[in-house]
Write a protein that holds these residues in place. Structure first.
Motif, PDB file in Angstrom:
ATOM      1  N   PRO A  81       0.821  -1.220   0.000  1.00 30.50           N
ATOM      2  CA  PRO A  81       0.000   0.000   0.000  1.00 30.50           C
ATOM      3  C   PRO A  81       0.854   1.268   0.000  1.00 30.50           C
ATOM      4  CG  PRO A  81      -0.934  -1.605   1.501  1.00 30.50           C
ATOM      5  CD  PRO A  81       0.377  -2.181   1.036  1.00 30.50           C
ATOM      6  N   ALA A  82       0.444   2.234  -0.800  1.00 30.23           N
ATOM      7  CA  ALA A  82       1.238   3.451  -0.982  1.00 30.23           C
ATOM      8  C   ALA A  82       1.459   4.205   0.317  1.00 30.23           C
ATOM      9  CB  ALA A  82       0.561   4.354  -2.005  1.00 30.23           C
ATOM     10  N   SER A  83       0.516   4.099   1.276  1.00 29.75           N
ATOM     11  CA  SER A  83       0.650   4.839   2.527  1.00 29.75           C
ATOM     12  C   SER A  83       1.907   4.450   3.294  1.00 29.75           C
ATOM     13  CB  SER A  83      -0.578   4.594   3.410  1.00 29.75           C
ATOM     14  OG  SER A  83      -0.728   3.214   3.694  1.00 29.75           O
ATOM     15  N   LEU A  84       2.359   3.208   3.134  1.00 32.37           N
ATOM     16  CA  LEU A  84       3.565   2.762   3.831  1.00 32.37           C
ATOM     17  C   LEU A  84       4.821   3.382   3.236  1.00 32.37           C
ATOM     18  CD1 LEU A  84       2.712  -1.030   4.261  1.00 32.37           C
ATOM     19  CD2 LEU A  84       2.670   0.744   6.027  1.00 32.37           C
ATOM     20  N   GLY A  85       4.685   4.016   2.089  1.00 31.96           N
ATOM     21  CA  GLY A  85       5.819   4.691   1.461  1.00 31.96           C
ATOM     22  C   GLY A  85       5.875   6.168   1.772  1.00 31.96           C
ATOM     23  N   PRO A 143      10.866   6.510   7.620  1.00 29.35           N
ATOM     24  CA  PRO A 143       9.787   5.631   7.157  1.00 29.35           C
ATOM     25  C   PRO A 143       8.910   5.217   8.335  1.00 29.35           C
ATOM     26  CG  PRO A 143      11.788   4.362   7.367  1.00 29.35           C
ATOM     27  CD  PRO A 143      12.148   5.798   7.701  1.00 29.35           C
ATOM     28  N   HIS A 144       8.233   6.186   8.954  1.00 28.18           N
ATOM     29  CA  HIS A 144       7.586   5.963  10.243  1.00 28.18           C
ATOM     30  C   HIS A 144       6.451   4.944  10.174  1.00 28.18           C
ATOM     31  CE1 HIS A 144       5.187   8.940   8.187  1.00 28.18           C
ATOM     32  NE2 HIS A 144       4.235   8.891   9.093  1.00 28.18           N
ATOM     33  N   GLY A 156       6.436   1.390  11.942  1.00 26.10           N
ATOM     34  CA  GLY A 156       5.360   0.997  12.841  1.00 26.10           C
ATOM     35  C   GLY A 156       4.795  -0.375  12.496  1.00 26.10           C
ATOM     36  N   LEU A 157       4.653  -0.647  11.197  1.00 27.52           N
ATOM     37  CA  LEU A 157       4.172  -1.967  10.781  1.00 27.52           C
ATOM     38  C   LEU A 157       5.147  -3.056  11.206  1.00 27.52           C
ATOM     39  CD1 LEU A 157       2.209  -3.764   9.212  1.00 27.52           C
ATOM     40  CD2 LEU A 157       3.548  -3.277   7.143  1.00 27.52           C
ATOM     41  N   ASP A 158       6.431  -2.785  11.040  1.00 34.76           N
ATOM     42  CA  ASP A 158       7.452  -3.733  11.478  1.00 34.76           C
ATOM     43  C   ASP A 158       7.298  -4.022  12.965  1.00 34.76           C
ATOM     44  OD1 ASP A 158       9.744  -5.294  11.778  1.00 34.76           O
ATOM     45  OD2 ASP A 158      11.072  -3.571  11.880  1.00 34.76           O
ATOM     46  N   GLY A 159       7.089  -2.975  13.752  1.00 36.73           N
ATOM     47  CA  GLY A 159       6.925  -3.151  15.188  1.00 36.73           C
ATOM     48  C   GLY A 159       5.714  -4.006  15.538  1.00 36.73           C
TER      49      GLY A 159
END
Length: 485
Positions: free
Chosen positions: A340-344, A353-354, A358-361
């Motif tokens: 998804p573009a929002s993750l970029g 790349p906050h 956050g997704l990684d966390g």
């Protein structure tokens, strides 16, 4: 239908660069040493001297083990020659998948992008198990309550997530301090051992050909090579480097040389500390006690306590480095229309790349909680299972990158471009590829032992990597808007 990005976030048009959109571009001021700090911290020097080195001595070629580190350093330096030769032709921070895509095509490149992402994520998650147990043992040694390893892992995750949310320069500063501390204590031990002459005089085993090939040198090469994992992440920070075309190659070679020299000298000093006639038996009986025992003998109780603390901080630095790598893979793939573009989106103030961080966390949190609820041992199960996946994946990535370098420059040579020297384009990466292939064979032969003696887990690790490669390649093949740049 054309694709575009607006202020609310969209997808990049085919062939469109994220450079045109500041809110999708990372920023930082990493120089050569900044990237070296991040990469060397990922290698966890103190963790290597306290972990893989005793195992290499016990299960490998004993007192000849330092020579194996020299061989391993040569192999990765040969790989780096081709890797850095291709760097000017890869104008984005995709690291392995971009390099592989340049030489072997978009579909293959994105297949390996997923392999890289899973490999780094698995290693990041697994090291939380080591950190949790290390912190548990550290605080218990001071008479504090025996708290579950998962609590320490969750605390570390909270701190890592906070740092990952901020600009990379903050992580660089934290990693720099932690790295200097762990390297300093090992170098202090090296110096004292060298000056005092050790238990039986200075070790000469690494100079003796019969010692170098004794025991199981193949296993020794395996443990030595695994100690370098993390060095290849230099290109991930391309967008946050001050001058990528100069900074990335210099940081890569400098990191490799420093790591190789450090491992070789410190392994020799550890062997000397115990003595050639005793170190193998001691490493076999108590591998985790080899470094602490030598430290207490030569640096006293204070030195022992410092090593115990820095061992935990070394693991934290390793986790933070790989967290940054994973976040940047997700960020870059999102800007290549895979996720998804929002993750970029880059943070407007920190240029980090906050959202990807956050997704990684969140993913790490799920695995840690799952490990706690399932009652997994933090080392023999939680760490070893995940590290096995990472080990196979990263070595495959190195091999694929070497093949991509050869293919890319062969195509240019056929087109009449002979600007790159044969040494950088073919000879060095070709020899490095042979060495990497040998290491890969050793990894596959010993994979069950690397994942805690479980053949099903070993098979599962390989199957998982095949599946994620197919997934990434399938997405690239079906989506015309997926781009390498």
């Amino acid at each position: 239908m054309s694709n575009h990005i607006d202020e609310s976030g969209g997808v990049l048009a085919p062939g469109e660069s994220a450079d045109a959109h500041p809110h999708r571009k990372l920023r930082g001021s990493l120089g050569v040493w900044g990237i070296v700090f991040v990469v060397v911290a990922a290698a966890s020097p103190l963790g290597v001297i306290g972990g893989p080195v005793p195992l290499g001595i016990a299960s490998g070629n004993g007192v000849g083990f330092p020579a194996i580190f020299i061989i391993s350093t040569v192999i990765v330096l040969l790989f780096a020659v081709g890797f850095t030769a291709l760097t000017p032709h890869v104008p984005n921070a995709g690291a392995f998948y971009s390099y592989i895509g340049k030489g072997l095509g978009k579909v293959t490149g994105f297949g390996f992008a997923f392999v890289a992402l899973i490999s780094y994520l698995a290693l990041e998650i697994g090291v939380y198990g080591l950190l949790g147990q290390g912190a548990q043992a550290l605080f218990a040694s001071y008479g504090l309550p025996d708290i579950h390893w998962g609590v320490y892992a969750l605390i570390a995750l909270a701190v890592v997530s906070l740092l990952g949310h901020r600009n990379i320069d903050l992580s660089r500063n934290v990693l720099g301090v932690l790295l200097i501390g762990e390297v300093a204590i090992v170098l202090a031990l090296d110096a004292v051992v060298a000056v005092t002459g050790g238990h039986e005089g200075l070790s000469t085993g690494f100079l003796n050909p019969s010692e170098i090939v004794s025991g199981a040198p193949g296993i020794a090469l395996l443990f030595a090579f695994l100690s370098f994992i993390g060095f290849e992440a230099t290109a991930v920070f391309r967008d946050e480097a001050r001058d990528p075309l100069r900074t990335i190659p210099r940081a890569t070679f400098l990191a490799l040389i420093l790591i190789g020299v450090f491992y070789t000298v410190s392994t020799w000093a550890l062997i000397t500390a115990w003595g050639d006639s005793q170190v193998v038996a001691q490493a076999a009986d108590d591998p985790t006690g080899l470094l602490p025992g030598a430290t207490e003998q030569y640096l006293g109780t204070a030195g022992l306590h410092i090593v115990q603390v820095l061992f935990v901080t070394s693991l934290f630095a390793c986790i933070l480095s790989f967290h940054n790598v994973v976040a940047r893979y997700v960020f870059t793939l999102s800007n290549r229309n895979v996720f998804p573009a929002s993750l970029g989106e880059a943070h407007r103030n920190h240029a980090s790349p906050h959202l990807a961080s956050g997704l990684d966390g969140i993913v790490v949190l799920v695995f840690i909680v799952g490990g706690i609820l399932l009652g997994l041992d933090p080392v023999t199960q939680f760490y070893t299972w995940l590290a096995g996946i990472s080990t196979v994946g990263i070595i495959i990535l190195l091999i694929a990158t070497s093949v991509a370098v050869l293919a890319f420059f062969a195509a240019r040579r056929r087109a009449g471009d002979t600007s790159e020297s044969p040494w950088r384009a073919f000879v060095a990466p070709g020899i490095g590829l042979i060495g990497l292939a040998g290491v890969f064979v050793l990894v596959l032969q010993n994979l069950p032992d690397l994942v805690g003696g479980s053949t099903p887990v070993a098979i599962g690790a390989v199957v998982l990597l095949v599946v994620v490669f197919a997934l990434g390649a399938g997405i690239a093949a079906k989506r015309s808007q997926v781009t390498l740049e």
